[in-house]
Design a protein around this motif. Structure first.
Motif: not given
Length: 446
Positions: A11-23, A36-39, A84-87
């Motif tokens: 839910r947070t990924i969608e609401e905050r517009g997360i572009k990348f998730v680092r494992l 890094a993987i895509a949401p 930051g807010e870019i990506d």
């Protein structure tokens, strides 16, 4: 609980517009690794993990059993504030699994989890609180041929307009944004040396926080045009960087180290835990102090502990029992002072816990405390008092570790063998070097 955490992450990924998730995960030495993987891939990662070649990671697998899975821990999800807010980018720590879903033997996080499970079976929860020291250097250090500190300040110095003030303020703010609570921050004794202390947490959370802490410090340094190093002894003649760690065991909501009637309000469990730390300290030193340079700190003076002893509020001792707060029985704890800032926290905390638990299980007797300044005693006086030295160098530490049943059992065969092999390679490479000291001392003379 896990399902709720996963739902929160998605839910947070969608609401905050997360572009990348680092494992994130670490190798056996404690180097942070990241993929890094895509949401859109996160839900699948929760279900099946992300496969990668474990044989390419220091100490993980052999080439013929290379495939492993990184399984993200949703409870560690945090948005990375420096992106930051870019990506926008987030991270999660991972447990490493074999293809059949079993914990990978060589995963340092799993080593600590096993040690914590053993403590839990005995009725204990293990809490830790690290004091992490590091140096800030001018980036020009690499051009000038040696480390150049950003200031010449000392312990607790207030330097108006100094680099360290802005640096610590920015770092602490970023750590808090990541959910990592900070207790203190200040300038340390060495020029350019700083310390930031993290609040008490369970040991697994603390180890994850230390890995995050190192990344934050490096990122803020880049942002501010300086360089941060956790090298144990970067400057000759100046203090090294330790990671003194305060520890306690809890039984439910009660501090197992506290006794209202005990000396220094320390319980029998607390005394035996200290006795375990003391007896096994030399054999775990190759992990708590894992680099050649670590021994320049341990044996370079400047308040680093070099001898196996304990004391009440004695900063020259290896293990210290901090001054008791009469109104806070829950704060009873012991402080282990040898570990340095470059240790792999997962392996180091697993061994420190194992040593203390061994003291409890076997009923070790705590020797008499060190009441004197241990550094000011002669070698003969220290021998008479029974204060044995810690290993003098990495080679000595390796030799003690390879004979240790406690270290082998706690780390597991895979990690045990690899740490030994890695450290032997480092020692052989170091021993083959011709150092500037030798050239300055001998080249013209001989």
């Amino acid at each position: 609980m896990v399902d709720k955490q996963r739902d929160f992450v998605l839910r947070t990924i969608e609401e905050r517009g997360i572009k990348f998730v680092r494992l994130w995960f670490t190798d056996v030495v404690g180097t942070l690794k990241s993929v890094a993987i895509a949401p859109a891939e996160v839900e699948g990662a929760f279900a099946e993990g992300i496969g990668f070649d474990g044989s390419a990671i220091e100490g993980y697998t052999r080439s013929y059993e290379a495939d492993v899975l990184a399984m993200p821990d949703p409870g560690t999800f945090q948005i990375l504030p420096w992106r930051g807010e870019i990506d926008p980018t987030a991270r999660m720590f991972c447990d490493i699994l074999t293809p059949d879903g079993q914990p990978a033997a060589a995963d340092p996080r799993n080593v600590l989890k096993r040690a914590l499970a053993k403590a839990n079976d005995a009725g204990f929860t293990f809490y830790t609180h690290p004091e992490i020291e590091f140096y800030l250097l001018k980036s020009s250090s690499f051009d000038s041929g040696g480390p150049v500190p950003v200031d010449s300040a000392g312990y607790f110095d207030n330097v108006p307009g100094g680099t360290a003030h802005d640096f610590r303020r920015r770092s602490v703010r970023m750590l808090e944004d990541l959910g990592i609570s900070v207790e203190f921050s200040h300038h340390e004794a060495g020029p350019g040396q700083n310390e930031i202390d993290l609040r008490y947490a369970d040991a697994l959370t603390t180890a994850d926080n230390i890995m995050t802490f190192r990344t934050v410090i490096k990122e803020v340094a880049i942002e501010q045009g300086v360089y941060a190093t956790f090298m144990p002894k970067p400057l000759s003649g100046q203090p090294g960087s330790g990671m003194h760690t305060h520890m306690s065991l809890f039984e439910g909501d009660s501090n197992a180290f506290f006794s209202a009637s005990g000396e220094y309000h320390l319980s029998t469990i607390g005394r035996r835990f200290i006795a375990g730390l003391l007896r096994h300290a030399p054999e775990i030193t190759a992990v708590t102090n894992q680099f050649v340079n670590s021994y320049k700190r341990l044996w370079g003076g400047d308040e680093a502990p070099s001898y196996v002893c304990w004391g009440h509020n004695n900063r020259s001792a290896l293990v210290r029992v901090p001054l008791y707060k009469p109104t806070k029985g829950q704060s009873s704890r012991v402080e282990y002072r040898a570990i340095d800032s470059a240790a792999n926290p997962y392996l180091a905390y697993a061994l420190m816990l194992a040593a203390g638990l061994k003291g409890i299980e076997e009923g070790y007797e705590l020797p008499a405390e060190a009441e004197d300044d241990v550094w000011s005693l002669s070698d003969g006086e220290r021998r008479a008092l029974g204060y044995d030295p810690l290993p003098a160098n990495l080679d000595s530490a390796i030799r003690l570790m390879e004979e240790s049943e406690l270290v082998a059992e706690t780390l597991g065969e895979r990690v045990f063998r690899h740490v030994l092999a890695n450290k032997r390679r480092e020692w052989e490479a170091y021993r083959a070097q011709v150092t500037p000291y030798e050239l300055a001392s001998n080249l013209e003379l001989l």
